[in-house]
Design a protein around this motif. Sequence first.
Motif, PDB file in Angstrom:
ATOM      1  N   ALA A  95       0.824  -1.203   0.000  1.00 19.91           N
ATOM      2  CA  ALA A  95       0.000   0.000   0.000  1.00 19.91           C
ATOM      3  C   ALA A  95       0.864   1.261   0.000  1.00 19.91           C
ATOM      4  N   MET A  96       1.968   1.234   0.719  1.00 18.83           N
ATOM      5  CA  MET A  96       2.875   2.372   0.759  1.00 18.83           C
ATOM      6  C   MET A  96       3.544   2.586  -0.593  1.00 18.83           C
ATOM      7  N   ARG A  97       3.972   1.513  -1.236  1.00 20.86           N
ATOM      8  CA  ARG A  97       4.592   1.621  -2.564  1.00 20.86           C
ATOM      9  C   ARG A  97       3.591   2.123  -3.594  1.00 20.86           C
ATOM     10  N   LEU A  98       2.357   1.667  -3.481  1.00 26.23           N
ATOM     11  CA  LEU A  98       1.315   2.099  -4.397  1.00 26.23           C
ATOM     12  C   LEU A  98       1.062   3.598  -4.260  1.00 26.23           C
ATOM     13  N   GLN A  99       0.956   4.067  -3.026  1.00 20.24           N
ATOM     14  CA  GLN A  99       0.688   5.479  -2.805  1.00 20.24           C
ATOM     15  C   GLN A  99       1.858   6.343  -3.267  1.00 20.24           C
ATOM     16  N   LYS A 100       3.072   5.856  -3.062  1.00 19.10           N
ATOM     17  CA  LYS A 100       4.247   6.609  -3.502  1.00 19.10           C
ATOM     18  C   LYS A 100       4.309   6.675  -5.022  1.00 19.10           C
ATOM     19  N   LEU A 101       3.929   5.608  -5.693  1.00 19.76           N
ATOM     20  CA  LEU A 101       3.934   5.574  -7.153  1.00 19.76           C
ATOM     21  C   LEU A 101       2.909   6.551  -7.731  1.00 19.76           C
ATOM     22  N   LEU A 102       1.788   6.666  -7.059  1.00 23.39           N
ATOM     23  CA  LEU A 102       0.725   7.545  -7.543  1.00 23.39           C
ATOM     24  C   LEU A 102       1.027   9.016  -7.290  1.00 23.39           C
ATOM     25  N   PHE A 103       1.541   9.323  -6.099  1.00 23.37           N
ATOM     26  CA  PHE A 103       1.668  10.721  -5.686  1.00 23.37           C
ATOM     27  C   PHE A 103       3.108  11.172  -5.421  1.00 23.37           C
ATOM     28  N   ARG A 104       4.093  10.295  -5.622  1.00 21.08           N
ATOM     29  CA  ARG A 104       5.506  10.551  -5.357  1.00 21.08           C
ATOM     30  C   ARG A 104       5.831  10.457  -3.874  1.00 21.08           C
ATOM     31  N   ASN A 105       4.958  10.966  -3.020  1.00 22.82           N
ATOM     32  CA  ASN A 105       5.149  10.774  -1.584  1.00 22.82           C
ATOM     33  C   ASN A 105       3.881  10.150  -1.019  1.00 22.82           C
ATOM     34  N   MET A 106       3.839   9.872   0.259  1.00 25.35           N
ATOM     35  CA  MET A 106       2.722   9.140   0.838  1.00 25.35           C
ATOM     36  C   MET A 106       1.790  10.025   1.655  1.00 25.35           C
ATOM     37  N   THR A 107       1.863  11.339   1.419  1.00 21.51           N
ATOM     38  CA  THR A 107       1.010  12.258   2.159  1.00 21.51           C
ATOM     39  C   THR A 107      -0.354  12.481   1.508  1.00 21.51           C
ATOM     40  N   PRO A 108      -0.420  12.766   0.181  1.00 20.91           N
ATOM     41  CA  PRO A 108      -1.720  13.089  -0.427  1.00 20.91           C
ATOM     42  C   PRO A 108      -2.692  11.912  -0.410  1.00 20.91           C
ATOM     43  N   LEU A 109      -3.957  12.242  -0.435  1.00 22.30           N
ATOM     44  CA  LEU A 109      -5.016  11.252  -0.564  1.00 22.30           C
ATOM     45  C   LEU A 109      -5.895  11.639  -1.738  1.00 22.30           C
ATOM     46  N   PHE A 110      -6.710  10.692  -2.202  1.00 24.48           N
ATOM     47  CA  PHE A 110      -7.641  10.991  -3.279  1.00 24.48           C
ATOM     48  C   PHE A 110      -8.683  12.000  -2.802  1.00 24.48           C
ATOM     49  N   SER A 111      -9.070  12.889  -3.693  1.00 22.01           N
ATOM     50  CA  SER A 111     -10.088  13.893  -3.373  1.00 22.01           C
ATOM     51  C   SER A 111     -11.468  13.249  -3.354  1.00 22.01           C
ATOM     52  N   CYS A 112     -12.450  14.001  -2.867  1.00 18.09           N
ATOM     53  CA  CYS A 112     -13.834  13.509  -2.849  1.00 18.09           C
ATOM     54  C   CYS A 112     -14.323  13.220  -4.261  1.00 18.09           C
ATOM     55  N   GLU A 113     -13.859  14.016  -5.220  1.00 20.61           N
ATOM     56  CA  GLU A 113     -14.243  13.795  -6.619  1.00 20.61           C
ATOM     57  C   GLU A 113     -13.798  12.425  -7.102  1.00 20.61           C
ATOM     58  N   TRP A 114     -12.549  12.059  -6.775  1.00 20.64           N
ATOM     59  CA  TRP A 114     -12.046  10.745  -7.171  1.00 20.64           C
ATOM     60  C   TRP A 114     -12.751   9.636  -6.397  1.00 20.64           C
ATOM     61  N   ALA A 115     -12.984   9.851  -5.104  1.00 19.41           N
ATOM     62  CA  ALA A 115     -13.635   8.820  -4.293  1.00 19.41           C
ATOM     63  C   ALA A 115     -15.048   8.534  -4.782  1.00 19.41           C
ATOM     64  N   ALA A 116     -15.712   9.544  -5.313  1.00 17.74           N
ATOM     65  CA  ALA A 116     -17.093   9.371  -5.774  1.00 17.74           C
ATOM     66  C   ALA A 116     -17.171   8.849  -7.195  1.00 17.74           C
ATOM     67  N   ALA A 117     -16.072   8.870  -7.937  1.00 14.94           N
ATOM     68  CA  ALA A 117     -16.095   8.512  -9.356  1.00 14.94           C
ATOM     69  C   ALA A 117     -16.310   7.013  -9.550  1.00 14.94           C
ATOM     70  N   HIS A 118     -17.245   6.678 -10.423  1.00 13.34           N
ATOM     71  CA  HIS A 118     -17.503   5.290 -10.786  1.00 13.34           C
ATOM     72  C   HIS A 118     -17.982   5.267 -12.235  1.00 13.34           C
ATOM     73  N   PHE A 119     -18.180   4.077 -12.775  1.00  8.94           N
ATOM     74  CA  PHE A 119     -18.565   3.930 -14.174  1.00  8.94           C
ATOM     75  C   PHE A 119     -20.089   3.944 -14.284  1.00  8.94           C
ATOM     76  N   ARG A 120     -20.619   5.077 -14.683  1.00  6.85           N
ATOM     77  CA  ARG A 120     -22.063   5.286 -14.735  1.00  6.85           C
ATOM     78  C   ARG A 120     -22.492   5.528 -16.180  1.00  6.85           C
ATOM     79  N   PHE A 121     -23.432   4.725 -16.665  1.00  8.86           N
ATOM     80  CA  PHE A 121     -23.909   4.837 -18.040  1.00  8.86           C
ATOM     81  C   PHE A 121     -25.059   5.836 -18.162  1.00  8.86           C
TER      82      PHE A 121
END
Length: 482
Positions: A95-121
Motif C-alpha cells: 500500500a505504501m509503494r502504491l501510494q508513492k507511485l501515484l503521488f511521489r510521496n505518501m502524504t496526499p489522498l484521493f479527493s472527494c471527486e475521485w472517491a465518488a467517481a464510478h462507471f455510470r452509463f
Amino acid sequence: MGDRGTEHAAPTELEEITSRISDLTKWREIFSFHGLEVNSTTHQATPFPKQGRSSAGNGPPGAGESAGSQPPSTIPQPLLLPQGVGGCPISLDTAMRLQKLLFRNMTPLFSCEWAAAHFRFRPPHSDLAYALEAGKGGTRAILVAVQAHIISYLLFTRETECTHLERLCRVGQWEQGQALAMALAEILWAAGGGGRAVVCLITAPITMMPREGYRANSFTERIQLFEFSEKAAAQGFICDHIHCFKGEGSHGVILFLYSLLFSRTLERVQEDLGDTAPLLNISSGNITCTEAVLSLLLTGRASPRELCGSQELESGTGDGDGEAPWQRGTVGFLRWERAPVERQVSAGAGHGQRDLRQAPGLGTAQVPGKGPRAQVSPGLRTPRLPVWLCSVSGRHSVLFGTDSRLLSDWKSERIFHLYFYSGQQEQTQTAHLTIDTHSHHWEEAQREDPCSPRKGHPALEMAIRTKWAGATVSWNGTDSFF
C-alpha cells in the motif's frame, strides 16, 4: 425440576444477548475510528442484474437507492465472497509503494471527486445508451479511455443483429454491464502483457495498522487482489462483480486504476516511468492523470513516450521490453493543442522583442522548458479499428467510425463518416461528422496567415487532420461544440 431449568436458561440467553450488544458497540467504535459507516445492507457476489431490474449506477441519480443509502464519497460495504475464491489482502508495504507511485510521496489522498467517481452509463435504450458519464474532473481521462474500449467491443466484437449506430443505441442495462466488464478486462489483460490480469476489490476489514509516514484512506487498506492467468477467467470474474465498479460509492475508478497498476506490476510501472515522476498530478487541489496513465490505458505500458512518435520510436531503434512501441492497438490516440509560437512584434516594438501568440499546432504542443511535443506515434494514429481517444486542448473525448474496413482499405478513406462523443452531460446525441480527404478547400485556407481571425476551425477538426492532413470536416447541420 423443569421450572428450575427454565430459571437457569433465561439468564443465560440474556447474558448472550448483552454480550452481542457489547461486541456490536465495540465494532461501531472501531469503524468510527477508521472513518467507516455501519450499514445493515451487504453486497453479495452476484452476476449481472437481470434486465429490467434497478441497479446502482444506472438511470438517473438516486435510482434504485434507498432513502438511507450512503453518499458517493463514503466507503462501500465489503464484498462477501464464498470460500475458495482466493484473493490476497494488500500488505502495508504494498500500500505504501502504491501510494508513492501515484503521488511521489505518501502524504496526499484521493479527493472527494475521485472517491465518488464510478462507471455510470447514460439511460439504456437511448441515443447514448453506450455512453459513460465522464464529467469534467480529473478522472475524465480514465473514464473516456474505457469508453473507447466499450465502443470497440459493442461495434466490432459483440454478436448482434443490429448494424452501425443501432449496435450502440439498442443497448440495455445488462448489455451495459457486460460491455464495461469486457472493456475493463481487455485493458487489464494488455497491461499484464497478455499473460495475466489482477482485479482489486474491497472485500476485507482493515487488518493492518498504518505506520509513520503512511496516511490511511480507509479503503486502500481493505483491498483484496485477485490474479488470473487466463483472460476468460478474468472477464468472467469482472462480469460477476461489475457492481463493484459501477455502483454508487464503489470507488470504481480508483479500484480500476489500482487493478491496472497491479496487472502491469508496480515494479514494471516504475521502470516504465524511468524517474520519480508520479502517475497523478496535483495542482490547486485538483488531481489529474499524466500521460503515463494514458499510455498505460492505451498501450499497456506506463511510458509517455509511447504516445509520442519520437525519432527513436519511429525508426525502431528505441529500447523497450521487446514489443514495438508503435504497433497498432485496438484503440488509437489523436492529440491536438494550440502551441505558443514566437513571432516578431509589429513596427514600434523594441528591437529583438518577441510576442508569444497562440497559433494552431498540428498534433503538437509546446512543453515549457522542453520544446514542442512530438506527434502521436503512427501506430496510435492508425489503430486496427476506427476508435480513437482524443486529447483536444487538454480535454478528452472519443471519435469513432462504424466501418471496420476504414483503416485497412484506402478506398474507404476518400469520403467517410465518423462519430463523436464528448463525455459531457450537455451532449444528448452522438455527433455525426463527414470527412472528405479529397477536397481542396483546406489547401486554399492554408495560404492564409495561421493567426488570421478567419482561421477559426474547431479544435476537434484540427485533431482529425493530424491523421488525415488536408481533410475537410462537415458537422452535418450540428453546431461544432468541441
